[in-house]
Scaffold this motif. Structure first.
Motif, PDB file in Angstrom:
ATOM      1  N   GLY A 118       0.690  -1.243   0.109  1.00 53.54           N
ATOM      2  CA  GLY A 118      -0.032   0.010   0.123  1.00 53.54           C
ATOM      3  C   GLY A 118       0.724   1.200  -0.111  1.00 53.54           C
ATOM      4  O   GLY A 118       2.055   1.104  -0.404  1.00 53.54           O
ATOM      5  N   SER A 119      -0.030   2.393   0.232  1.00 52.71           N
ATOM      6  CA  SER A 119       0.727   3.780   0.263  1.00 52.71           C
ATOM      7  C   SER A 119       0.764   4.245   1.476  1.00 52.71           C
ATOM      8  O   SER A 119      -0.083   4.624   2.334  1.00 52.71           O
ATOM      9  N   LEU A 244     -11.908   5.235  -5.583  1.00 56.24           N
ATOM     10  CA  LEU A 244     -11.171   4.467  -4.399  1.00 56.24           C
ATOM     11  C   LEU A 244     -10.822   3.020  -4.353  1.00 56.24           C
ATOM     12  O   LEU A 244     -11.713   2.574  -4.535  1.00 56.24           O
ATOM     13  N   VAL A 245      -9.532   2.666  -4.170  1.00 56.11           N
ATOM     14  CA  VAL A 245      -9.266   1.516  -4.022  1.00 56.11           C
ATOM     15  C   VAL A 245      -8.303   0.976  -2.876  1.00 56.11           C
ATOM     16  O   VAL A 245      -8.282  -0.141  -2.656  1.00 56.11           O
ATOM     17  N   GLU A 246      -7.532   1.986  -2.167  1.00 56.44           N
ATOM     18  CA  GLU A 246      -6.873   1.551  -1.250  1.00 56.44           C
ATOM     19  C   GLU A 246      -6.831   2.809  -0.047  1.00 56.44           C
ATOM     20  O   GLU A 246      -6.942   4.023  -0.560  1.00 56.44           O
ATOM     21  N   ALA A 247      -6.766   2.208   1.383  1.00 57.44           N
ATOM     22  CA  ALA A 247      -6.688   3.242   2.347  1.00 57.44           C
ATOM     23  C   ALA A 247      -5.552   2.902   3.422  1.00 57.44           C
ATOM     24  O   ALA A 247      -5.801   1.663   4.082  1.00 57.44           O
ATOM     25  N   GLU A 248      -4.257   3.349   3.211  1.00 61.54           N
ATOM     26  CA  GLU A 248      -3.444   2.818   4.261  1.00 61.54           C
ATOM     27  C   GLU A 248      -3.002   1.450   4.262  1.00 61.54           C
ATOM     28  O   GLU A 248      -2.862   1.093   5.301  1.00 61.54           O
ATOM     29  N   GLY A 249      -2.712   0.833   3.178  1.00 61.18           N
ATOM     30  CA  GLY A 249      -2.417  -0.598   3.252  1.00 61.18           C
ATOM     31  C   GLY A 249      -3.538  -1.300   3.230  1.00 61.18           C
ATOM     32  O   GLY A 249      -3.342  -2.702   3.175  1.00 61.18           O
ATOM     33  N   ILE A 262      -9.561  14.311   2.959  1.00 60.50           N
ATOM     34  CA  ILE A 262      -8.571  13.724   3.447  1.00 60.50           C
ATOM     35  C   ILE A 262      -7.831  14.470   4.587  1.00 60.50           C
ATOM     36  O   ILE A 262      -7.536  15.780   4.626  1.00 60.50           O
ATOM     37  N   HIS A 263      -7.775  13.789   5.901  1.00 64.37           N
ATOM     38  CA  HIS A 263      -7.612  14.519   6.962  1.00 64.37           C
ATOM     39  C   HIS A 263      -6.071  14.185   7.314  1.00 64.37           C
ATOM     40  O   HIS A 263      -5.541  13.389   6.954  1.00 64.37           O
ATOM     41  N   VAL A 264      -5.345  14.930   8.025  1.00 62.64           N
ATOM     42  CA  VAL A 264      -3.814  14.937   8.503  1.00 62.64           C
ATOM     43  C   VAL A 264      -3.619  13.695   8.866  1.00 62.64           C
ATOM     44  O   VAL A 264      -4.195  13.025   9.745  1.00 62.64           O
ATOM     45  N   GLY A 265      -2.516  13.144   8.151  1.00 64.34           N
ATOM     46  CA  GLY A 265      -1.991  11.861   8.387  1.00 64.34           C
ATOM     47  C   GLY A 265      -2.432  10.788   7.539  1.00 64.34           C
ATOM     48  O   GLY A 265      -2.056   9.630   7.613  1.00 64.34           O
ATOM     49  N   GLN A 266      -3.674  11.030   6.616  1.00 72.48           N
ATOM     50  CA  GLN A 266      -4.342   9.835   5.989  1.00 72.48           C
ATOM     51  C   GLN A 266      -3.591   9.946   4.531  1.00 72.48           C
ATOM     52  O   GLN A 266      -3.303  10.729   4.027  1.00 72.48           O
ATOM     53  N   SER A 267      -3.758   8.640   4.012  1.00 73.72           N
ATOM     54  CA  SER A 267      -3.426   8.446   2.676  1.00 73.72           C
ATOM     55  C   SER A 267      -4.624   7.681   1.997  1.00 73.72           C
ATOM     56  O   SER A 267      -5.036   6.533   2.807  1.00 73.72           O
ATOM     57  N   TYR A 268      -4.692   7.870   0.673  1.00 72.52           N
ATOM     58  CA  TYR A 268      -5.443   7.036   0.022  1.00 72.52           C
ATOM     59  C   TYR A 268      -4.964   6.913  -1.573  1.00 72.52           C
ATOM     60  O   TYR A 268      -4.042   7.477  -1.829  1.00 72.52           O
ATOM     61  N   SER A 269      -5.573   5.840  -2.062  1.00 69.00           N
ATOM     62  CA  SER A 269      -5.145   5.594  -3.370  1.00 69.00           C
ATOM     63  C   SER A 269      -6.370   5.613  -4.405  1.00 69.00           C
ATOM     64  O   SER A 269      -7.512   5.117  -3.841  1.00 69.00           O
ATOM     65  N   PHE A 270      -6.410   6.230  -5.440  1.00 72.92           N
ATOM     66  CA  PHE A 270      -7.468   6.343  -6.360  1.00 72.92           C
ATOM     67  C   PHE A 270      -7.106   5.837  -7.764  1.00 72.92           C
ATOM     68  O   PHE A 270      -5.911   6.052  -8.242  1.00 72.92           O
ATOM     69  N   LEU A 271      -8.193   5.212  -8.613  1.00 70.25           N
ATOM     70  CA  LEU A 271      -7.461   5.062  -9.987  1.00 70.25           C
ATOM     71  C   LEU A 271      -8.460   6.234 -10.846  1.00 70.25           C
ATOM     72  O   LEU A 271      -9.626   6.399 -10.347  1.00 70.25           O
TER      73      LEU A 271
END
Length: 585
Positions: A118-119, A244-249, A262-271
């Motif tokens: 993940g990201s 949306l396909v992934e959130a922090e692993g 998207i809040h502080v410290g958060q990570s997402y993956s989008f296609l």
């Protein structure tokens, strides 16, 4: 063979592991760099002269070796946000686990990205340094034997969103030390750069901006991280959907969004598919959420999505944000819609949903309540359950290993206490392989996000008002997403479940840098009492830096800016590989 080629092979050829999983080696210089992202010259923190810093791009189970030279004039630690550091809290890079790297020294991190994909990102954990930069991408790719739950994208793009203060991180520290609030930031950066000049009144001339180059008809994976100080962002791309396909692993159920908070410290993956016509470029926007109307306009980051056959610049108004700037209902409903993809494989072949977290009996419950910052002993502090954490001069992990008395207490209360707030080094006594329920109750006035090192927790519920035991009736016990950072809305609560199977002492903190600096954090001690041979945790690294009560154990680094122990192994691996390769030449 030409001498130059030999030299390049020695310096740059990636050395394979001598046995087991592969190794990836990095050599970093952390230093101040001149920057003017908002048109005003100031001091930022770069790595190898870059902001954002170099990307770490590895694969599940690889070993990562990063030799960090501290070129700052202050002690430094880097933490690996979302990397669980399985069995290896010594590499976590926070004050409870590590002595900071002194100015002019180096220290080599060495850890395995065990059973993760993940990201993620890395960033400084010390003294508000993240407010000045020092962050970069840490991407963990699937092994070839584990298929992605979506078609292989045509490209991979990382975006860092950050609120930015032109006064610099030292000024922010002085404000907090003087018991003053930080006030609103001066702007929003995307990948360390200021906004595209979409409005000549709001954006000064000459500001450099991020341009994202794409080809029409292609699908790209966008990994988006909020690495800011304290601002939530609404992220969106003009004319394009975000799948949306992934959130922090964790791979998520795939849903299309027109925008995402998207809040502080958060990570997402989008296609994102480039399916629009190329008559113009398109705006990529990160605008501040839950701020006053007077500051909303200046707190808008804008980058440009540029098709290779684009016929002109982006034009027209920016794509719309959610209707009401203060509409937390929109944001909380959006957060509830993010679900775990229970049929997809993660780092292992078995489906993510094969871990039935909803069927496990909870062994410990902690209700962690936050309040607005308050004066304690005449200083502005932030608290959890009425305790503002004070970091001891001896890291908790070292104090535990060397039996240093009086450094911390295992008496953190499991619910708010009816008493005056206080300063203390009180930590949670977790149960190894216990299943802990943590409820974050936000009685402050600002949205907060919380991060837990060493683990991913299952987000099972969030709602307005005060949490009660009856709130468990609303929990999602099937497909709550597993992640490491979660938002808690003001006047609301968020509940998570976590399986404590990773031995160590782990940091649980608010990600908002001002509140974190003021003491809104706690540590969770997780040790196996039956592990006499210490198989559940790796031994103390040979290159450990000692400080505090253990300062006498520290050997002065006689040659500064040289490899410490772990990195010498890295160099040896390169030399062995090179010698073998030459023998076959």
């Amino acid at each position: 063979m030409p001498a130059l080629l030999l030299l390049l092979l020695l310096l740059w050829w990636p050395a394979p592991a001598l046995a087991g999983d592969p190794y990836a080696y990095y050599e970093w210089e952390v230093s101040y760099v001149a920057a003017a992202p908002l048109g005003v010259k100031q001091e930022a923190i770069g790595i190898n002269g870059q902001l954002p810093g170099p990307a770490l791009n590895v694969t599940t189970n690889w070993n990562v070796v990063v030799n960090v030279h501290n070129g700052l004039d202050e002690p430094l630690l880097l933490t690996w946000h979302g990397v669980q550091q399985r069995k290896s809290p010594w590499q976590d890079g926070v004050a409870g686990t590590n002595c900071a790297i002194p100015p002019g020294w180096n220290w080599t991190y060495q850890f395995q990205v065990k059973d993760q994909v993940g990201s993620f990102f890395y960033a400084p954990s010390t003294a508000l340094h993240r407010a000045a930069g020092g962050y970069g991408a840490l991407t963990i790719n699937n092994r070839d034997i584990i298929p992605l739950p979506f078609p292989l994208p045509d490209g991979d793009i990382t975006l860092f969103l950050a609120d930015w203060y032109a006064s610099g991180h030292r000024s922010l520290r002085r404000s907090l030390d003087a018991s003053n609030a930080l006030g609103p930031p001066d702007g929003v950066l995307i990948n360390g750069l200021g906004p595209y000049c979409y409005n000549t009144t709001l954006v000064p001339p000459g500001v450099a901006y991020e341009r994202i180059n794409v080809d029409p008809g292609r699908t790209y994976r966008l990994r988006v991280h909020n690495v800011g100080v304290a601002t939530s962002f609404n992220f969106r791309i003009q004319g394009h959907n975000l799948l949306l396909v992934e959130a922090e692993g964790s791979y998520t159920s795939q849903q299309n969004y027109t925008n995402m908070d998207i809040h502080v410290g958060q990570s997402y993956s989008f296609l994102v598919t480039m399916d629009q016509n190329a008559s113009t470029d398109y705006y990529v926007v990160a605008s501040a959420r839950f701020v006053t109307a007077a500051t909303a306009d200046k707190l808008t980051g804008v980058a440009i999505l540029h098709y290779s056959n684009s016929q002109g610049p982006a034009s027209g108004p920016l794509p719309d944000a959610p209707d009401d700037q203060y509409d937390t209902a929109f944001s909380i409903n959006q957060a509830r819609s993010i679900r775990w993809n229970v049929t997809a494989s993660g780092a292992r072949p078995n489906p993510q949903g094969s871990f039935h977290y909803g069927d496990i009996t909870v062994t410990d419950v902690y209700l962690l309540q936050s309040r607005p910052p308050e004066l304690i002993d005449g200083k502005l502090r932030a608290t959890l359950n009425g305790i503002s954490y004070i970091a001891p001069s001896t890291p908790l992990m070292l104090a535990q290993l060397f039996n240093v008395p009086g450094v911390y207490k295992l008496d953190f209360p499991n619910r708010p206490m009816n008493r005056l707030a206080k300063l203390d080094t009180s930590i949670i006594n977790g149960t190894y392989k216990g299943f802990m329920e943590i409820i974050f109750q936000n009685n402050a006035t600002a949205l907060q996000s919380y991060h837990m090192d060493g683990y991913a927790f299952f987000v099972v519920g969030m709602d307005y008002g005060l949490w009660t035991e009856n709130s468990r009736g609303t929990y999602n016990k099937w497909d709550g997403v597993a992640r490491s950072t979660i938002q808690v809305f003001p006047g609301a609560w968020t509940a998570v479940l976590v399986f404590l199977d990773n031995a160590g002492i782990w940091n649980l903190r608010v990600e908002n840098l001002d509140a974190w600096y003021l003491g809104q954090e706690v540590y969770i001690s997780v040790f196996n009492p039956e592990d006499s041979s210490n198989k559940t945790m790796l031994p103390l690294p040979d290159n450990t830096i000692f400080c505090g009560a253990l300062s006498s154990l520290q050997k002065e680094q006689s040659h500064r800016f040289q490899y410490s122990g772990a990195a010498r192994v890295a160099q040896l691996g390169k030399m062995v590989f090179l010698m073998a390769w030459l023998a076959l030449w």
